[in-house]
Design a protein around this motif. Structure first.
Motif, PDB file in Angstrom:
ATOM      1  N   THR A   1       0.811  -1.219   0.000  1.00 34.52           N
ATOM      2  CA  THR A   1       0.000   0.000   0.000  1.00 34.52           C
ATOM      3  C   THR A   1       0.845   1.269   0.000  1.00 34.52           C
ATOM      4  O   THR A   1       0.299   2.372  -0.036  1.00 34.52           O
ATOM      5  N   ARG A   2       2.149   1.126   0.042  1.00 34.96           N
ATOM      6  CA  ARG A   2       3.048   2.285   0.095  1.00 34.96           C
ATOM      7  C   ARG A   2       3.530   2.662  -1.309  1.00 34.96           C
ATOM      8  O   ARG A   2       3.538   1.827  -2.208  1.00 34.96           O
ATOM      9  N   PRO A   3       3.970   3.914  -1.484  1.00 39.82           N
ATOM     10  CA  PRO A   3       4.520   4.308  -2.789  1.00 39.82           C
ATOM     11  C   PRO A   3       5.708   3.417  -3.154  1.00 39.82           C
ATOM     12  O   PRO A   3       6.361   2.845  -2.281  1.00 39.82           O
ATOM     13  N   GLU A   4       5.982   3.348  -4.453  1.00 43.94           N
ATOM     14  CA  GLU A   4       7.091   2.532  -4.940  1.00 43.94           C
ATOM     15  C   GLU A   4       8.380   2.903  -4.209  1.00 43.94           C
ATOM     16  O   GLU A   4       8.644   4.069  -3.939  1.00 43.94           O
ATOM     17  N   MET A   5       9.166   1.884  -3.899  1.00 43.33           N
ATOM     18  CA  MET A   5      10.401   2.146  -3.170  1.00 43.33           C
ATOM     19  C   MET A   5      11.408   2.870  -4.051  1.00 43.33           C
ATOM     20  O   MET A   5      11.409   2.735  -5.262  1.00 43.33           O
ATOM     21  N   GLY A   6      12.236   3.651  -3.401  1.00 48.10           N
ATOM     22  CA  GLY A   6      13.286   4.384  -4.091  1.00 48.10           C
ATOM     23  C   GLY A   6      14.530   4.368  -3.229  1.00 48.10           C
ATOM     24  O   GLY A   6      14.639   3.596  -2.285  1.00 48.10           O
ATOM     25  N   ARG A   7      15.462   5.237  -3.557  1.00 48.96           N
ATOM     26  CA  ARG A   7      16.676   5.332  -2.749  1.00 48.96           C
ATOM     27  C   ARG A   7      16.983   6.810  -2.533  1.00 48.96           C
ATOM     28  O   ARG A   7      16.489   7.668  -3.245  1.00 48.96           O
ATOM     29  N   ASP A   8      17.819   7.083  -1.564  1.00 50.20           N
ATOM     30  CA  ASP A   8      18.236   8.435  -1.248  1.00 50.20           C
ATOM     31  C   ASP A   8      19.062   8.977  -2.417  1.00 50.20           C
ATOM     32  O   ASP A   8      20.157   8.484  -2.692  1.00 50.20           O
ATOM     33  N   ALA A   9      18.541   9.964  -3.105  1.00 44.12           N
ATOM     34  CA  ALA A   9      19.208  10.519  -4.287  1.00 44.12           C
ATOM     35  C   ALA A   9      20.529  11.200  -3.943  1.00 44.12           C
ATOM     36  O   ALA A   9      21.375  11.401  -4.824  1.00 44.12           O
ATOM     37  N   ASN A  10      20.732  11.544  -2.684  1.00 43.83           N
ATOM     38  CA  ASN A  10      21.964  12.221  -2.276  1.00 43.83           C
ATOM     39  C   ASN A  10      23.064  11.260  -1.847  1.00 43.83           C
ATOM     40  O   ASN A  10      24.167  11.690  -1.517  1.00 43.83           O
ATOM     41  N   THR A  11      22.772   9.955  -1.823  1.00 48.51           N
ATOM     42  CA  THR A  11      23.756   8.958  -1.418  1.00 48.51           C
ATOM     43  C   THR A  11      24.109   8.097  -2.627  1.00 48.51           C
ATOM     44  O   THR A  11      23.228   7.483  -3.229  1.00 48.51           O
ATOM     45  N   PRO A  12      25.397   8.027  -2.991  1.00 51.03           N
ATOM     46  CA  PRO A  12      25.783   7.204  -4.146  1.00 51.03           C
ATOM     47  C   PRO A  12      25.395   5.734  -3.948  1.00 51.03           C
ATOM     48  O   PRO A  12      25.383   5.229  -2.825  1.00 51.03           O
ATOM     49  N   ALA A  13      25.107   5.060  -5.042  1.00 42.85           N
ATOM     50  CA  ALA A  13      24.651   3.664  -4.987  1.00 42.85           C
ATOM     51  C   ALA A  13      25.674   2.744  -4.328  1.00 42.85           C
ATOM     52  O   ALA A  13      25.318   1.721  -3.756  1.00 42.85           O
ATOM     53  N   TRP A  14      26.964   3.075  -4.377  1.00 38.44           N
ATOM     54  CA  TRP A  14      27.995   2.203  -3.816  1.00 38.44           C
ATOM     55  C   TRP A  14      28.071   2.268  -2.294  1.00 38.44           C
ATOM     56  O   TRP A  14      28.690   1.409  -1.672  1.00 38.44           O
ATOM     57  N   VAL A  15      27.436   3.251  -1.677  1.00 39.20           N
ATOM     58  CA  VAL A  15      27.576   3.436  -0.234  1.00 39.20           C
ATOM     59  C   VAL A  15      26.751   2.417   0.559  1.00 39.20           C
ATOM     60  O   VAL A  15      27.293   1.665   1.367  1.00 39.20           O
ATOM     61  N   GLN A  16      25.456   2.403   0.357  1.00 39.84           N
ATOM     62  CA  GLN A  16      24.597   1.514   1.135  1.00 39.84           C
ATOM     63  C   GLN A  16      24.605   0.139   0.509  1.00 39.84           C
ATOM     64  O   GLN A  16      24.181  -0.033  -0.638  1.00 39.84           O
ATOM     65  N   HIS A  17      25.072  -0.842   1.274  1.00 39.54           N
ATOM     66  CA  HIS A  17      25.149  -2.201   0.749  1.00 39.54           C
ATOM     67  C   HIS A  17      25.144  -3.205   1.896  1.00 39.54           C
ATOM     68  O   HIS A  17      25.364  -2.851   3.050  1.00 39.54           O
ATOM     69  N   ILE A  18      24.905  -4.439   1.534  1.00 40.90           N
ATOM     70  CA  ILE A  18      24.967  -5.553   2.479  1.00 40.90           C
ATOM     71  C   ILE A  18      26.155  -6.406   2.042  1.00 40.90           C
ATOM     72  O   ILE A  18      26.231  -6.805   0.881  1.00 40.90           O
ATOM     73  N   ALA A  19      27.067  -6.687   2.967  1.00 39.72           N
ATOM     74  CA  ALA A  19      28.248  -7.488   2.638  1.00 39.72           C
ATOM     75  C   ALA A  19      28.163  -8.836   3.347  1.00 39.72           C
ATOM     76  O   ALA A  19      27.887  -8.894   4.537  1.00 39.72           O
ATOM     77  N   PHE A  20      28.411  -9.893   2.591  1.00 41.67           N
ATOM     78  CA  PHE A  20      28.408 -11.254   3.117  1.00 41.67           C
ATOM     79  C   PHE A  20      29.804 -11.844   2.963  1.00 41.67           C
ATOM     80  O   PHE A  20      30.450 -11.649   1.935  1.00 41.67           O
ATOM     81  N   LYS A  21      30.249 -12.570   3.968  1.00 43.06           N
ATOM     82  CA  LYS A  21      31.565 -13.202   3.920  1.00 43.06           C
ATOM     83  C   LYS A  21      31.448 -14.590   3.310  1.00 43.06           C
ATOM     84  O   LYS A  21      30.533 -15.345   3.631  1.00 43.06           O
ATOM     85  N   VAL A  22      32.397 -14.911   2.429  1.00 40.93           N
ATOM     86  CA  VAL A  22      32.531 -16.261   1.893  1.00 40.93           C
ATOM     87  C   VAL A  22      33.897 -16.792   2.320  1.00 40.93           C
ATOM     88  O   VAL A  22      34.778 -16.029   2.725  1.00 40.93           O
ATOM     89  N   LYS A  23      34.069 -18.091   2.216  1.00 42.02           N
ATOM     90  CA  LYS A  23      35.230 -18.781   2.784  1.00 42.02           C
ATOM     91  C   LYS A  23      36.570 -18.309   2.235  1.00 42.02           C
ATOM     92  O   LYS A  23      37.485 -18.013   3.000  1.00 42.02           O
ATOM     93  N   ASP A  24      36.712 -18.265   0.914  1.00 46.99           N
ATOM     94  CA  ASP A  24      38.025 -17.970   0.335  1.00 46.99           C
ATOM     95  C   ASP A  24      37.857 -17.457  -1.093  1.00 46.99           C
ATOM     96  O   ASP A  24      36.743 -17.326  -1.605  1.00 46.99           O
ATOM     97  N   ARG A  25      38.987 -17.171  -1.732  1.00 49.44           N
ATOM     98  CA  ARG A  25      38.986 -16.612  -3.093  1.00 49.44           C
ATOM     99  C   ARG A  25      38.336 -17.568  -4.093  1.00 49.44           C
ATOM    100  O   ARG A  25      37.624 -17.130  -5.005  1.00 49.44           O
ATOM    101  N   ASP A  26      38.554 -18.874  -3.955  1.00 50.87           N
ATOM    102  CA  ASP A  26      37.936 -19.841  -4.866  1.00 50.87           C
ATOM    103  C   ASP A  26      36.412 -19.755  -4.788  1.00 50.87           C
ATOM    104  O   ASP A  26      35.730 -19.778  -5.817  1.00 50.87           O
ATOM    105  N   GLU A  27      35.881 -19.673  -3.565  1.00 50.47           N
ATOM    106  CA  GLU A  27      34.427 -19.570  -3.411  1.00 50.47           C
ATOM    107  C   GLU A  27      33.905 -18.234  -3.949  1.00 50.47           C
ATOM    108  O   GLU A  27      32.848 -18.174  -4.572  1.00 50.47           O
ATOM    109  N   LEU A  28      34.660 -17.165  -3.722  1.00 50.09           N
ATOM    110  CA  LEU A  28      34.283 -15.857  -4.249  1.00 50.09           C
ATOM    111  C   LEU A  28      34.164 -15.910  -5.774  1.00 50.09           C
ATOM    112  O   LEU A  28      33.178 -15.452  -6.350  1.00 50.09           O
ATOM    113  N   MET A  29      35.154 -16.510  -6.414  1.00 47.54           N
ATOM    114  CA  MET A  29      35.145 -16.586  -7.873  1.00 47.54           C
ATOM    115  C   MET A  29      34.066 -17.549  -8.389  1.00 47.54           C
ATOM    116  O   MET A  29      33.504 -17.320  -9.464  1.00 47.54           O
TER     117      MET A  29
END
Length: 179
Positions: free
Chosen positions: A69-97
């Motif tokens: 029932t809320r307006p379509e979601m958006g993002r803060d236009a004053n904050t670059p897209a690279w700033v707000q993020h969720i980071a997850f840890k993986v075991k090692d470089r092989d798993e990352l790749m």
């Protein structure tokens, strides 16, 4: 008193089912539970929602709200897209790749890997526009973190006075910026 750990982190999504299926397929997260109400329990305001919870590993829970029932979601236009993020840890470089290959094979645009010194990361967006990061430790993580720990307070103090990037940890990305 001390915080034990994060119970869950919640974000908004456009479509709860699409979000669950995407996180299951792309990041191998299990769908833990769903809660739907017509009223917000804390404020008592009428506002129907679907609240979904995903297992992000080691007791970490990622949650989303669909709010039809809320307006379509958006993002803060004053904050670059690279700033707000969720980071997850993986075991090692092989798993990352392996995750990078899996994501790209499923049509997800992936940036990286990026060498951050103590860890290496890839970046991409979920179907809701949230930026995600997968990070793995560098083989020299302990030594690098020790060097960073030794300068953290000096860096913070210098930043708070000048609002200019202190040079104490230039070694982290120096190679990338010199290329």
């Amino acid at each position: 008193m001390k915080i034990d750990r994060i119970h869950h982190v919640a974000y908004r999504c456009r479509d709860a089912k699409e979000t669950v299926l995407w996180y299951q397929k792309m990041l191998k997260m299990d769908f833990v539970l769903a809660i739907a109400e017509d009223r917000v329990p804390s404020t008592k305001e009428p506002d129907p929602y679907m609240h979904i919870f995903l297992d992000a590993g080691n007791g970490n829970v990622l949650a989303f709200f669909e709010l039809p029932t809320r307006p379509e979601m958006g993002r803060d236009a004053n904050t670059p897209a690279w700033v707000q993020h969720i980071a997850f840890k993986v075991k090692d470089r092989d798993e990352l790749m392996a995750f990078k290959a899996h994501l790209e094979a499923n049509g997800v645009d992936v940036l990286g890997p990026t060498d951050h010194g103590a860890f290496h990361s890839i970046y991409f967006f979920d179907p809701n526009g949230h930026r995600l990061e997968l990070a793995c430790p560098d083989p020299d993580e302990a030594a690098i973190l020790q060097k960073l720990d030794a300068v953290k307070w000096d860096m913070l103090e210098e930043w708070s006075q000048t609002r200019r990037a202190p040079k104490h940890a230039d070694f982290l990305h120096k190679r990338e910026f010199e290329q």
